[in-house]
Design a protein around this motif. Structure first.
Motif, PDB file in Angstrom:
ATOM      1  N   GLU A 115      30.713  38.881  30.264  1.00  0.00           N
ATOM      2  CA  GLU A 115      30.323  38.160  29.050  1.00  0.00           C
ATOM      3  C   GLU A 115      31.142  38.575  27.837  1.00  0.00           C
ATOM      4  N   ALA A 116      32.430  38.836  28.067  1.00  0.00           N
ATOM      5  CA  ALA A 116      33.310  39.177  26.955  1.00  0.00           C
ATOM      6  C   ALA A 116      33.712  37.946  26.155  1.00  0.00           C
ATOM      7  N   PHE A 117      33.783  36.792  26.815  1.00  0.00           N
ATOM      8  CA  PHE A 117      34.122  35.555  26.107  1.00  0.00           C
ATOM      9  C   PHE A 117      33.331  34.405  26.712  1.00  0.00           C
ATOM     10  N   ALA A 118      33.293  33.291  25.967  1.00  0.00           N
ATOM     11  CA  ALA A 118      32.462  32.158  26.364  1.00  0.00           C
ATOM     12  C   ALA A 118      33.281  30.881  26.462  1.00  0.00           C
ATOM     13  N   ASP A 119      32.748  29.991  27.291  1.00  0.00           N
ATOM     14  CA  ASP A 119      33.350  28.698  27.581  1.00  0.00           C
ATOM     15  C   ASP A 119      32.307  27.651  27.206  1.00  0.00           C
ATOM     16  N   VAL A 120      32.636  26.721  26.275  1.00  0.00           N
ATOM     17  CA  VAL A 120      31.640  25.781  25.766  1.00  0.00           C
ATOM     18  C   VAL A 120      32.133  24.345  25.931  1.00  0.00           C
ATOM     19  N   PRO A 121      31.704  23.642  26.982  1.00  0.00           N
ATOM     20  CA  PRO A 121      31.938  22.202  27.083  1.00  0.00           C
ATOM     21  C   PRO A 121      30.770  21.445  26.453  1.00  0.00           C
ATOM     22  N   LEU A 122      30.921  20.137  26.318  1.00  0.00           N
ATOM     23  CA  LEU A 122      29.830  19.301  25.831  1.00  0.00           C
ATOM     24  C   LEU A 122      29.027  18.793  27.009  1.00  0.00           C
ATOM     25  N   LYS A 123      27.750  19.072  27.011  1.00  0.00           N
ATOM     26  CA  LYS A 123      26.877  18.649  28.108  1.00  0.00           C
ATOM     27  C   LYS A 123      26.501  17.178  27.942  1.00  0.00           C
ATOM     28  N   GLY A 124      26.359  16.492  29.066  1.00  0.00           N
ATOM     29  CA  GLY A 124      25.874  15.129  29.027  1.00  0.00           C
ATOM     30  C   GLY A 124      26.943  14.062  29.048  1.00  0.00           C
ATOM     31  N   ARG A 125      28.212  14.476  28.906  1.00  0.00           N
ATOM     32  CA  ARG A 125      29.292  13.500  28.955  1.00  0.00           C
ATOM     33  C   ARG A 125      30.245  13.787  30.102  1.00  0.00           C
ATOM     34  N   GLY A 126      29.891  14.747  30.946  1.00  0.00           N
ATOM     35  CA  GLY A 126      30.766  15.096  32.054  1.00  0.00           C
ATOM     36  C   GLY A 126      31.841  16.060  31.597  1.00  0.00           C
TER      37      GLY A 126
END
Length: 338
Positions: free
Chosen positions: A276-287
């Protein structure tokens, strides 16, 4: 050296058949996932749709050890307050578009639609890797193979240098990585043997293999190798990708037997990190990828003869370092190999 720049062009004389967006997205992911390296080690937190364009990671600050004095009988100790810190990341939107003409649909046998799906999937994952790499190489915790600045670097990676890095991670209470994101389009994880992870460009591979104590993946026995893993040295597992570019010509004046740009040494970041040193953030709900398909022959006022079709993609994504003490950038040179 692999690099990426967004371009928009025209495909001439290529056959395109109409497909649904659902099929296109699955195809893009199938082709793109093998190129995913960094995202598999990130803490993945999809941002819900229609909420905001940023996400805040919030965590309590740890309590320091007590001063060693025992409690006094009958005396209540001073109460401590809870404290929190926030890490905020803002999503960016990325994408590209390919134009295809009607002449290809009529005259050419090449499966251009399928090729476009494949290349869009690869391009999307390359873009995601570049965005994540740009985030994690900006960490504030830096070690150099020699000297005290990037401009002095001209020595290769060694086991001794790795030990300095892992000592620092352990002193900062970084936990070893025990799971990675799976390689399917669905969010999920799979367990791995506990270790610190190091990611780097494939040019560093030869020097990693020369490190004292190196064990290649083919000698792991029953242990499962990670995608693109080279091997391990002590409690660090090394993963290489040609997308994780170096700083060309950023090191010392050129010396013998190390890669350079003709004037100065090329400097390669090797990123070591714990859980958990870094994070990955996509947008949920649009694939993971939102495809766009306009088939050749579809007529409107901008294309009254239906001469053009398009295949494209877009995605929202961001990456951020959550704890700089748990992620170390080690800057090294690499051997020229003759």
């Amino acid at each position: 050296m692999v690099d990426y720049a967004t371009t928009t062009g025209t495909t001439n004389k290529a056959a395109v058949s109409q497909r649904t967006n659902t099929y296109a997205e699955a195809s893009m992911l199938a082709h793109g996932q093998p190129y995913s390296v960094l995202g598999r080690f990130a803490l993945t937190k999809p941002l819900p749709k229609n909420k905001a364009d940023n996400m805040t990671f919030r965590r309590p600050k740890p309590f320091p050890p007590v001063n060693g004095s025992p409690l006094t009988e009958g005396v209540t100790p001073t109460a401590r307050k809870m404290e929190y810190e926030n890490v905020v990341v803002t999503l960016g939107q990325y994408g590209d578009l390919v134009q295809i003409t009607d002449q290809v649909e009529d005259l050419v046998e090449d499966p251009v639609m399928n090729d476009a799906y494949m290349l869009c999937g690869e391009q999307a994952m390359h873009t995601k890797e570049k965005v994540c790499w740009g985030a994690i190489i900006g960490g504030t915790n830096v070690f150099f193979s020699n000297g005290a600045t990037r401009g002095a670097v001209n020595a290769v990676l060694t086991t001794g240098l790795q030990r300095k890095v892992t000592r620092s991670l352990k002193n900062q209470l970084a936990m070893k990585v025990t799971k990675i994101e799976n390689s399917t389009p669905n969010y999920g994880s799979e367990q791995i043997d506990a270790a610190f992870i190091a990611v780097c460009h494939t040019d560093v591979e030869a020097d990693i293999r020369e490190m004292v104590g190196f064990v290649p993946v083919e000698k792991y026995g029953t242990a499962k190798a990670l995608p693109y893993e080279i091997g391990k040295v002590e409690d660090v597992r090394y993963v290489a990708s040609a997308l994780l570019n170096p700083f060309i010509g950023a090191g010392s004046t050129t010396i013998a037997n190390v890669e350079n740009n003709g004037t100065n040494v090329n400097v390669y970041p090797v990123i070591y990190f714990g859980k958990e040193a870094f994070a990955d953030v996509p947008l949920k709900g649009r694939g993971a990828i939102e495809p766009s398909i306009v088939p050749v022959g579809q007529k409107d006022k901008s294309d009254p003869l239906g001469q053009r079709g398009f295949v494209g993609w877009k995605a929202y994504y961001a990456s951020v370092i959550l704890n700089h003490s748990w992620l170390i950038r080690c800057e090294v040179a690499v051997s020229s190999l003759g």
